[in-house]
Design an enzyme around this catalytic site. Structure first.
Site, PDB file in Angstrom:
ATOM      1  N   ASP A 205       2.170   4.191 -13.447  1.00  0.00           N
ATOM      2  CA  ASP A 205       0.983   3.582 -12.844  1.00  0.00           C
ATOM      3  C   ASP A 205       1.242   3.700 -11.352  1.00  0.00           C
ATOM      4  O   ASP A 205       2.087   2.990 -10.801  1.00  0.00           O
ATOM      5  CB  ASP A 205       0.853   2.116 -13.250  1.00  0.00           C
ATOM      6  N   HIS A 206       0.528   4.599 -10.676  1.00  0.00           N
ATOM      7  CA  HIS A 206       0.951   4.933  -9.314  1.00  0.00           C
ATOM      8  C   HIS A 206       0.795   3.756  -8.350  1.00  0.00           C
ATOM      9  O   HIS A 206       1.395   3.751  -7.283  1.00  0.00           O
ATOM     10  CB  HIS A 206       0.275   6.204  -8.808  1.00  0.00           C
ATOM     11  N   HIS A 268      -4.145  -0.408 -12.912  1.00  0.00           N
ATOM     12  CA  HIS A 268      -3.834  -0.783 -11.530  1.00  0.00           C
ATOM     13  C   HIS A 268      -4.167  -2.244 -11.218  1.00  0.00           C
ATOM     14  O   HIS A 268      -3.341  -2.969 -10.665  1.00  0.00           O
ATOM     15  CB  HIS A 268      -4.618   0.094 -10.554  1.00  0.00           C
TER      16      HIS A 268
HETATM   17  C1  BG6 Z   1      -6.689   6.701 -10.208  1.00  0.00           C
HETATM   18  C2  BG6 Z   1      -8.085   6.700 -10.766  1.00  0.00           C
HETATM   19  O1  BG6 Z   1      -5.782   6.241 -11.177  1.00  0.00           O
HETATM   20  O2  BG6 Z   1      -6.629   5.849  -9.081  1.00  0.00           O
HETATM   21  C3  BG6 Z   1      -9.067   7.148  -9.703  1.00  0.00           C
HETATM   22  O3  BG6 Z   1      -8.156   7.565 -11.877  1.00  0.00           O
HETATM   23  C4  BG6 Z   1      -8.922   6.329  -8.464  1.00  0.00           C
HETATM   24  O4  BG6 Z   1     -10.405   7.088 -10.182  1.00  0.00           O
HETATM   25  C5  BG6 Z   1      -7.467   6.255  -8.022  1.00  0.00           C
HETATM   26  O5  BG6 Z   1      -9.705   6.934  -7.449  1.00  0.00           O
HETATM   27  C6  BG6 Z   1      -7.292   5.274  -6.894  1.00  0.00           C
HETATM   28  O6  BG6 Z   1      -6.010   5.414  -6.386  1.00  0.00           O
HETATM   29  P1  BG6 Z   1      -5.709   5.114  -4.851  1.00  0.00           P
HETATM   30  O7  BG6 Z   1      -4.230   5.303  -4.731  1.00  0.00           O
HETATM   31  O8  BG6 Z   1      -6.522   6.079  -4.047  1.00  0.00           O
HETATM   32  O9  BG6 Z   1      -6.147   3.698  -4.634  1.00  0.00           O
END
Ligand code: BG6
Length: 516
Positions: A205-206, A268
């Site tokens: 989960d980044h 997230h």
């Molecule tokens: C991803 C989603 O996991 O996270 C995207 O699939 C989203 O739809 C993105 O835009 C948002 O990540 P960040 O790091 O730009 O907030």
């Protein structure tokens, strides 16, 4: 100023992370889906950046696998371009790239073809010799979820997965979405754990790789002043926003199936909730931290049935509007989106956490595409004064805001006296800004997570039971939203903060979203 790794080390102590970090052992990384978007934009640039700052193991190899029939030279050329475009630190340093590219290999093949894996095995064995990678392997599934089971089987049948107690390691990083609902997440977990031990599984989960998200744990557990206030005696409510300016880009096909709950909330946003609400873990290790996060997920009261969804959930879908001064189409006009689509691109939820700490403190969370700006933050609203000495409404309750992105930082809102002969309070803010305080830019989330996966540290990866607990909350909501009885999402104009009904969700409780 030219970039220097030494400078980065000295100027940015936080990049060391929260623990004393072991250097990763020599290893090869295999990226399945190497011709895809994620590999181009995030993964390969992250590995290159790690090479640049001296974070990769001295002995390192990288094998790309995908259907595309590149030669090894074409693959390297394309990755060089991707790194040029997307690496965190530019321009690319040629001598670092050359060394990095020297350990790159490519296998073209189908994921259901055993020959693909035999070819991969040969390349890995060759890298063990030429680059001294000692049989250690990290497999990264940057592919659609439908391919995960066949990749697992292919690896297993080719003898590429070692038992967990083997002297060399084999680990698998699995990209989101992890399942489509609770049943499919459980089924996937079964398939994964049929081939691997949980210690070998890294569900990514980044958001957990973001410095500011990790800093939530430092803010809460490395300071003594918050903990006494961090409960239902002093906190009135918590507000979490994860807003994006972006629409769905070219991902209509995926997004129609996913929608905002699967795309952002199940993973997230619920991670942000758990880190905000969790108890102090007994130790800073993977299982202690994940045990506490999972307890929060279990304590969140499920939103069950039509009436509860109507009372606690607001969904929206953007119509045409303007974002950042540019006209943008509505969701239904996006490519690969049905003209009568009911997929929500916005959701606001009121969550209750049924435990001693949080009972009676609502957590309002919202996330949406095509918001007026990109803003992810957690705002902890403290209670009003029991009695005001300075007149009714003269003071505003204190708020602690953790800005996850952009303008990463923390702000505390409090009252101060306006200069002059009268006692007139005004709300002011104490502001900590990451960029200013620590100088150098933070590493990309993927760099941190890839490094941890190579080191075998699972703290910032989600565990089987955690993923399933998150689905257990989202699943019943989805069932209502996807039923015929549900009237569908409310429309909101692109460039607004969602439908008016989202404000009403809080207004009913006498509260309002912060103006961002
Ligand atoms: C991803 C989603 O996991 O996270 C995207 O699939 C989203 O739809 C993105 O835009 C948002 O990540 P960040 O790091 O730009 O907030």
């Amino acid at each position: 100023m030219p970039y220097s790794p030494e400078h980065d080390e000295i100027e940015n102590p936080l990049r060391e992370g929260l623990r004393v970090n072991a250097a990763p052992e020599p290893c090869s990384v295999v990226v399945f889906g190497a011709s895809g978007d994620l590999a181009h934009r995030k993964l390969i640039p992250a590995f290159y950046s790690m090479a640049l700052v001296g974070r990769l193991p001295g002995s390192f190899g990288l094998v790309g696998v995908s259907l595309t029939s590149y030669t090894e030279e074409q693959f390297k050329k394309e990755m060089r371009e991707a790194v040029g475009k997307h690496a965190r630190i530019k321009p690319v340093r040629e001598e670092i790239w050359q060394d990095f590219a020297g350990g790159m290999r490519y296998v073209a093949g189908k994921f259901d073809d055993p020959n693909t894996f035999l070819e991969l095995k040969k390349k890995l064995e060759e890298l063990d010799h030429s680059r001294a990678t000692r049989g250690n392997r990290l497999f990264y599934f940057a592919t659609p979820p439908s391919t995960f089971p066949m990749l697992l089987r292919g690896l297993k049948n080719a003898g590429l997965i070692y038992p967990p107690d083997h002297p060399s390691f084999s680990r698998v990083v699995i990209e989101k979405p992890f399942g489509h609902d609770l049943a499919s997440a459980r089924a996937l977990n079964r398939e994964v754990l049929d081939v691997l031990n949980e210690k070998q599984v890294f569900r990514i989960d980044h958001y957990l790789g973001k410095e500011t998200v990790q800093n939530l744990m430092v803010l809460r557990f490395a300071n003594s002043i918050w903990e006494p206030l961090w409960n239902n005696k002093y906190v009135d409510h918590v507000e979490i926003t994860a807003g994006e300016e972006l629409g769905i880009e070219a991902r209509g096909k995926y997004y129609e199936e996913a929608g905002i709950l699967r795309d952002m909330i199940q993973n997230h946003v619920l991670q942000l909730v758990t880190l905000t609400a969790m108890e102090p873990p007994v130790a800073f290790d993977a299982d202690s931290v994940r045990d506490e996060k999972k307890k929060v997920l279990r304590a969140i009261r499920p939103i069950l049935g039509f009436d509860e969804v109507a009372a606690n959930v607001v969904t929206g879908q953007y119509s045409a509007g303007s974002v950042g001064g540019a006209d943008v189409p509505g969701y239904r006009q996006e490519q690969n989106v049905a003209a009568d689509s009911r997929t929500p691109t916005f959701v606001a939820l009121k969550l209750q956490i049924n435990n001693w700490r949080w009972d009676g403190v609502p957590f309002y969370v919202r996330s949406g595409k095509r918001m007026p700006k990109r803003a992810t933050e957690i705002a902890v609203h403290f209670k009003s004064l029991p009695h005001s000495l300075f007149g009714d409404g003269a003071t505003q309750p204190n708020v602690l805001v953790v800005r996850v992105q952009p303008e990463e930082g923390i702000a505390l809102r409090f009252s101060a006296k306006v200069p002059g002969e009268r006692y007139r309070p005004r709300t002011v803010s104490m502001d900590f800004r990451y960029g200013q305080a620590f100088g150098a830019a933070s590493p990309e989330a993927y760099e941190r997570l890839l490094l941890d996966a190579m080191r075998g540290d699972q703290t910032l990866f989600t565990r089987k039971d955690e993923v399933e607990s998150a689905w257990r909350l989202v699943d019943p909501i989805l069932r209502v939203l996807e039923s015929k009885e549900y009237p569908g999402p409310f429309e909101y104009e692109a460039g607004s903060w969602g439908p008016n009904q989202s404000s009403e969700l809080l207004a009913r409780d006498g509260r309002a979203w912060r103006r961002l």
